[in-house]
Motif scaffolding. Structure first.
Motif, PDB file in Angstrom:
ATOM      1  N   ARG A 213       0.683  -1.291   0.355  1.00 39.15           N
ATOM      2  CA  ARG A 213       0.211  -0.092  -0.118  1.00 39.15           C
ATOM      3  C   ARG A 213       0.680   1.607  -0.356  1.00 39.15           C
ATOM      4  O   ARG A 213       0.590   1.823  -0.889  1.00 39.15           O
ATOM      5  CB  ARG A 213      -1.066  -0.342   1.047  1.00 39.15           C
ATOM      6  N   ASP A 214       1.796   1.480   0.310  1.00 39.72           N
ATOM      7  CA  ASP A 214       2.125   1.986   0.924  1.00 39.72           C
ATOM      8  C   ASP A 214       3.590   2.935   0.193  1.00 39.72           C
ATOM      9  O   ASP A 214       4.367   3.931  -0.184  1.00 39.72           O
ATOM     10  CB  ASP A 214       2.882   2.416   2.819  1.00 39.72           C
ATOM     11  N   LEU A 215       4.359   1.262  -0.434  1.00 37.34           N
ATOM     12  CA  LEU A 215       5.205   1.678  -0.726  1.00 37.34           C
ATOM     13  C   LEU A 215       5.077   1.237  -2.850  1.00 37.34           C
ATOM     14  O   LEU A 215       6.233   1.248  -3.277  1.00 37.34           O
ATOM     15  CB  LEU A 215       6.659   1.627  -0.500  1.00 37.34           C
ATOM     16  N   ARG A 216       4.048   0.829  -2.864  1.00 34.92           N
ATOM     17  CA  ARG A 216       3.712   0.488  -3.922  1.00 34.92           C
ATOM     18  C   ARG A 216       4.917  -0.689  -4.718  1.00 34.92           C
ATOM     19  O   ARG A 216       5.072  -0.417  -5.851  1.00 34.92           O
ATOM     20  CB  ARG A 216       3.521   1.625  -5.469  1.00 34.92           C
ATOM     21  N   VAL A 217       5.095  -1.712  -4.182  1.00 36.88           N
ATOM     22  CA  VAL A 217       6.239  -1.811  -5.361  1.00 36.88           C
ATOM     23  C   VAL A 217       6.089  -3.029  -5.995  1.00 36.88           C
ATOM     24  O   VAL A 217       4.848  -3.910  -6.012  1.00 36.88           O
ATOM     25  CB  VAL A 217       7.309  -3.181  -3.667  1.00 36.88           C
ATOM     26  N   ALA A 218       6.656  -3.928  -6.784  1.00 39.10           N
ATOM     27  CA  ALA A 218       6.778  -4.812  -7.751  1.00 39.10           C
ATOM     28  C   ALA A 218       7.161  -5.992  -6.742  1.00 39.10           C
ATOM     29  O   ALA A 218       6.186  -7.624  -7.721  1.00 39.10           O
ATOM     30  CB  ALA A 218       7.054  -4.632  -8.765  1.00 39.10           C
ATOM     31  N   ARG A 219       7.664  -5.929  -6.104  1.00 36.23           N
ATOM     32  CA  ARG A 219       8.389  -7.993  -5.664  1.00 36.23           C
ATOM     33  C   ARG A 219       8.448  -6.978  -4.283  1.00 36.23           C
ATOM     34  O   ARG A 219       8.490  -6.096  -3.067  1.00 36.23           O
ATOM     35  CB  ARG A 219       9.481  -8.403  -6.183  1.00 36.23           C
ATOM     36  N   ILE A 220       8.519  -8.241  -3.073  1.00 36.10           N
ATOM     37  CA  ILE A 220       8.779  -8.518  -1.146  1.00 36.10           C
ATOM     38  C   ILE A 220       9.965  -9.754  -1.258  1.00 36.10           C
ATOM     39  O   ILE A 220       9.423 -10.355  -1.719  1.00 36.10           O
ATOM     40  CB  ILE A 220       7.259  -8.462  -0.684  1.00 36.10           C
ATOM     41  N   GLY A 221      10.790  -8.715  -0.640  1.00 33.42           N
ATOM     42  CA  GLY A 221      11.814  -9.326   0.230  1.00 33.42           C
ATOM     43  C   GLY A 221      11.400 -11.007   1.249  1.00 33.42           C
ATOM     44  O   GLY A 221      10.467 -10.113   1.762  1.00 33.42           O
ATOM     45  N   HIS A 222      11.458 -11.526   0.981  1.00 34.32           N
ATOM     46  CA  HIS A 222      10.946 -12.688   2.102  1.00 34.32           C
ATOM     47  C   HIS A 222       8.590 -12.342   2.038  1.00 34.32           C
ATOM     48  O   HIS A 222       8.338 -13.605   1.263  1.00 34.32           O
ATOM     49  CB  HIS A 222      11.219 -12.191   3.603  1.00 34.32           C
ATOM     50  N   GLY A 223       8.717 -12.111   2.688  1.00 30.72           N
ATOM     51  CA  GLY A 223       6.539 -11.835   2.271  1.00 30.72           C
ATOM     52  C   GLY A 223       5.894 -12.792   2.603  1.00 30.72           C
ATOM     53  O   GLY A 223       4.646 -13.275   2.822  1.00 30.72           O
ATOM     54  N   VAL A 224       7.076 -14.094   3.570  1.00 31.57           N
ATOM     55  CA  VAL A 224       6.116 -14.876   3.625  1.00 31.57           C
ATOM     56  C   VAL A 224       5.366 -15.360   4.762  1.00 31.57           C
ATOM     57  O   VAL A 224       4.096 -15.982   4.687  1.00 31.57           O
ATOM     58  CB  VAL A 224       7.145 -16.577   4.296  1.00 31.57           C
ATOM     59  N   ARG A 225       5.320 -14.246   5.917  1.00 33.70           N
ATOM     60  CA  ARG A 225       4.345 -14.193   6.865  1.00 33.70           C
ATOM     61  C   ARG A 225       3.017 -13.878   6.691  1.00 33.70           C
ATOM     62  O   ARG A 225       2.184 -13.654   6.731  1.00 33.70           O
ATOM     63  CB  ARG A 225       4.935 -13.611   8.191  1.00 33.70           C
ATOM     64  N   ALA A 226       2.515 -13.779   5.260  1.00 33.70           N
ATOM     65  CA  ALA A 226       1.337 -12.786   4.618  1.00 33.70           C
ATOM     66  C   ALA A 226       0.215 -13.962   4.831  1.00 33.70           C
ATOM     67  O   ALA A 226      -0.405 -13.678   4.798  1.00 33.70           O
ATOM     68  CB  ALA A 226       2.248 -12.775   3.591  1.00 33.70           C
ATOM     69  N   ILE A 227       1.113 -15.357   4.806  1.00 29.56           N
ATOM     70  CA  ILE A 227       0.104 -16.373   4.942  1.00 29.56           C
ATOM     71  C   ILE A 227      -0.824 -16.371   6.604  1.00 29.56           C
ATOM     72  O   ILE A 227      -1.488 -17.358   6.030  1.00 29.56           O
ATOM     73  CB  ILE A 227       1.203 -18.019   5.341  1.00 29.56           C
ATOM     74  N   GLU A 228      -0.218 -15.677   7.160  1.00 33.19           N
ATOM     75  CA  GLU A 228      -0.853 -16.006   8.269  1.00 33.19           C
ATOM     76  C   GLU A 228      -2.675 -14.957   8.448  1.00 33.19           C
ATOM     77  O   GLU A 228      -3.177 -14.281   8.868  1.00 33.19           O
ATOM     78  CB  GLU A 228      -0.354 -14.609   8.755  1.00 33.19           C
ATOM     79  N   ASP A 229      -2.529 -14.006   7.130  1.00 33.34           N
ATOM     80  CA  ASP A 229      -3.892 -13.346   6.831  1.00 33.34           C
ATOM     81  C   ASP A 229      -4.500 -13.491   5.743  1.00 33.34           C
ATOM     82  O   ASP A 229      -3.588 -13.539   4.139  1.00 33.34           O
ATOM     83  CB  ASP A 229      -3.437 -11.596   6.883  1.00 33.34           C
ATOM     84  N   PRO A 230      -5.386 -14.685   5.464  1.00 33.68           N
ATOM     85  CA  PRO A 230      -5.797 -14.857   3.628  1.00 33.68           C
ATOM     86  C   PRO A 230      -6.267 -13.435   2.839  1.00 33.68           C
ATOM     87  O   PRO A 230      -6.079 -13.406   1.965  1.00 33.68           O
ATOM     88  CB  PRO A 230      -7.028 -15.671   4.149  1.00 33.68           C
ATOM     89  N   GLU A 231      -6.447 -12.582   3.718  1.00 32.54           N
ATOM     90  CA  GLU A 231      -6.590 -11.109   2.966  1.00 32.54           C
ATOM     91  C   GLU A 231      -5.484 -10.956   2.309  1.00 32.54           C
ATOM     92  O   GLU A 231      -5.689 -10.083   1.002  1.00 32.54           O
ATOM     93  CB  GLU A 231      -7.394 -10.005   3.972  1.00 32.54           C
ATOM     94  N   VAL A 232      -4.415 -10.910   3.183  1.00 36.36           N
ATOM     95  CA  VAL A 232      -3.320 -10.303   2.235  1.00 36.36           C
ATOM     96  C   VAL A 232      -2.635 -11.751   0.899  1.00 36.36           C
ATOM     97  O   VAL A 232      -2.143 -10.976   0.291  1.00 36.36           O
ATOM     98  CB  VAL A 232      -1.780 -10.332   3.458  1.00 36.36           C
ATOM     99  N   VAL A 233      -2.756 -12.047   1.389  1.00 31.69           N
ATOM    100  CA  VAL A 233      -2.562 -13.104   0.030  1.00 31.69           C
ATOM    101  C   VAL A 233      -3.589 -13.404  -1.126  1.00 31.69           C
ATOM    102  O   VAL A 233      -3.049 -13.312  -1.940  1.00 31.69           O
ATOM    103  CB  VAL A 233      -2.819 -14.847   0.483  1.00 31.69           C
ATOM    104  N   ASP A 234      -4.189 -12.536  -0.656  1.00 29.55           N
ATOM    105  CA  ASP A 234      -5.237 -12.077  -1.938  1.00 29.55           C
ATOM    106  C   ASP A 234      -5.102 -10.983  -2.112  1.00 29.55           C
ATOM    107  O   ASP A 234      -4.924 -11.015  -3.713  1.00 29.55           O
ATOM    108  CB  ASP A 234      -6.629 -11.959  -1.110  1.00 29.55           C
ATOM    109  N   ILE A 235      -4.345 -10.653  -1.539  1.00 29.31           N
ATOM    110  CA  ILE A 235      -3.334  -8.522  -2.114  1.00 29.31           C
ATOM    111  C   ILE A 235      -2.833  -9.364  -3.501  1.00 29.31           C
ATOM    112  O   ILE A 235      -2.393  -8.946  -4.511  1.00 29.31           O
ATOM    113  CB  ILE A 235      -3.223  -8.059  -0.643  1.00 29.31           C
ATOM    114  N   LEU A 236      -1.487  -9.728  -2.674  1.00 27.50           N
ATOM    115  CA  LEU A 236      -0.668 -10.495  -3.442  1.00 27.50           C
ATOM    116  C   LEU A 236      -1.204 -11.535  -4.611  1.00 27.50           C
ATOM    117  O   LEU A 236      -0.284 -10.855  -6.050  1.00 27.50           O
ATOM    118  CB  LEU A 236       0.387 -11.679  -2.562  1.00 27.50           C
ATOM    119  N   VAL A 237      -1.825 -12.256  -4.397  1.00 33.88           N
ATOM    120  CA  VAL A 237      -2.135 -12.219  -5.959  1.00 33.88           C
ATOM    121  C   VAL A 237      -3.104 -11.488  -6.777  1.00 33.88           C
ATOM    122  O   VAL A 237      -2.426 -11.337  -7.561  1.00 33.88           O
ATOM    123  CB  VAL A 237      -2.615 -13.840  -5.419  1.00 33.88           C
TER     124      VAL A 237
END
Length: 334
Positions: A213-237
């Motif tokens: 949201r704040d940096l509007r990046v194309a990639r994220i280093g690591h990012g693996v704890r996104a798995i803890e929030d289904p909404e965040v996983v959906d955002i990535l997809v």
């Protein structure tokens, strides 16, 4: 999975998108350079010669102590050659490395240009001799603060081009917030640099959401704890954000207890685009071939899965289309 299958997986051509240049320095290289310069860094090594650290914050301290031995553009040229030799030996054909003006000239633009020229010259020689292509991503260091990040962003913007192709942020995720660095990322974006940031390694899924949201990046280093929030996983997809996943790093630093508990397979099955990298390989006693083997054992990933991941990495690479086409061609089966 039998030995023949594992050998075939280890031998696959690989694309790595998350590699810290200083963090990839072989311990022997740092010890040798320290002796040449009469710099004492014995405290950062274990008796067996490997890097010695405890938790993540201590790791950062040891990392910066090892980096302090690198004092000139020539040192960085030698480092680049040593790192690319290790990567090529593991089957890497294309790599993107994080480079920090804070370490290369203290944030001074003139000094940064000299360091960058030396790194690029060494990378060009390695491409000629070893067949491995490298591109650079400038990173600001999060725990150095937003003001120093602005200097790093200026260095990045002034040297952006066909080789220096990205901007990102590394360092201690527990310091400050992603939005604190928006000015620097906006400057890099205006210079047409591609953007990535470390997030979701320590602070959890919310940090990933804020990075997007704040940096509007194309990639994220690591990012693996996104798995803890289904909404965040959906955002990535939905946004097609690509994760630069470093499983061995996450396990060694204690984010997860073992590879089999790592969420990389769950994220892949949920449709998140992801790549595999080593982060700081000698610190974590790994290589790209080792990462592939560990994932094959843990999740039963086949050659086809790794080939698909390599293609994803090629598509997500911060390089020009001609370079991307060359990577794709080298990834094709004979």
């Amino acid at each position: 999975m039998d030995e023949e299958q594992i050998a075939a997986i280890r031998a696959l051509p690989k694309v790595e998108l998350h590699l810290h240049l200083e963090g990839a320095a072989p311990p022997d290289f740092i010890r040798r350079l320290a002796r040449e310069k009469s710099v004492r860094v014995d405290h950062i090594f274990r008796p067996d010669g490997s890097y010695d650290y405890g938790d993540f914050v201590h790791f950062l301290t040891v990392y910066e102590a090892a980096t302090s031995v690198l004092k000139s553009p020539e040192d960085y040229a030698r480092l680049t050659r040593a790192v690319l030799e290790e990567s090529a030996a593991s089957g890497v054909i294309y790599t993107e490395s994080f480079l920090s003006p804070d370490f290369c000239g203290g944030g001074d633009l003139g000094a940064w240009r000299e360091y960058l020229a030396a790194i690029r010259e060494a990378a060009d020689e390695a491409e000629r001799d070893l067949g491995i292509t490298m591109r650079g991503i400038v990173t600001c260091i999060r725990h150095f603060g937003p003001d120093r990040a602005k200097r790093a962003a200026l260095c990045a913007a002034e040297t952006a081009g066909d080789w220096l192709t990205g901007f990102g942020m590394a360092g201690d995720e527990n310091r400050g917030h992603q939005k604190d660095f928006a000015w620097s990322f906006d400057m890099a974006r205006e210079a047409e640099l591609n953007l990535t940031t470390h997030a979701g390694e320590w602070r959890g899924a919310r940090e990933v959401r804020e990075a997007v949201r704040d940096l509007r990046v194309a990639r994220i280093g690591h990012g693996v704890r996104a798995i803890e929030d289904p909404e965040v996983v959906d955002i990535l997809v939905e946004k097609g954000i690509v994760l630069e996943v470093c499983p061995g790093s996450n396990v060694t630093l204690g984010v997860y207890p073992r590879i089999a508990a790592h969420p990389v397979d769950k994220l892949r099955r949920k449709g998140v685009k992801l790549t595999i990298s080593t982060d700081d390989p000698p610190f974590f006693h790994t290589s790209m071939a080792d990462e592939y083997e560990a994932l094959a054992h843990a999740f039963g990933w086949t050659e086809e899965v790794f080939e698909d991941i390599a293609v994803t990495a090629a598509e997500a690479a911060f390089c020009d289309e001609a370079t991307r086409a060359g990577i794709r061609k080298r990834l094709e089966r004979p």
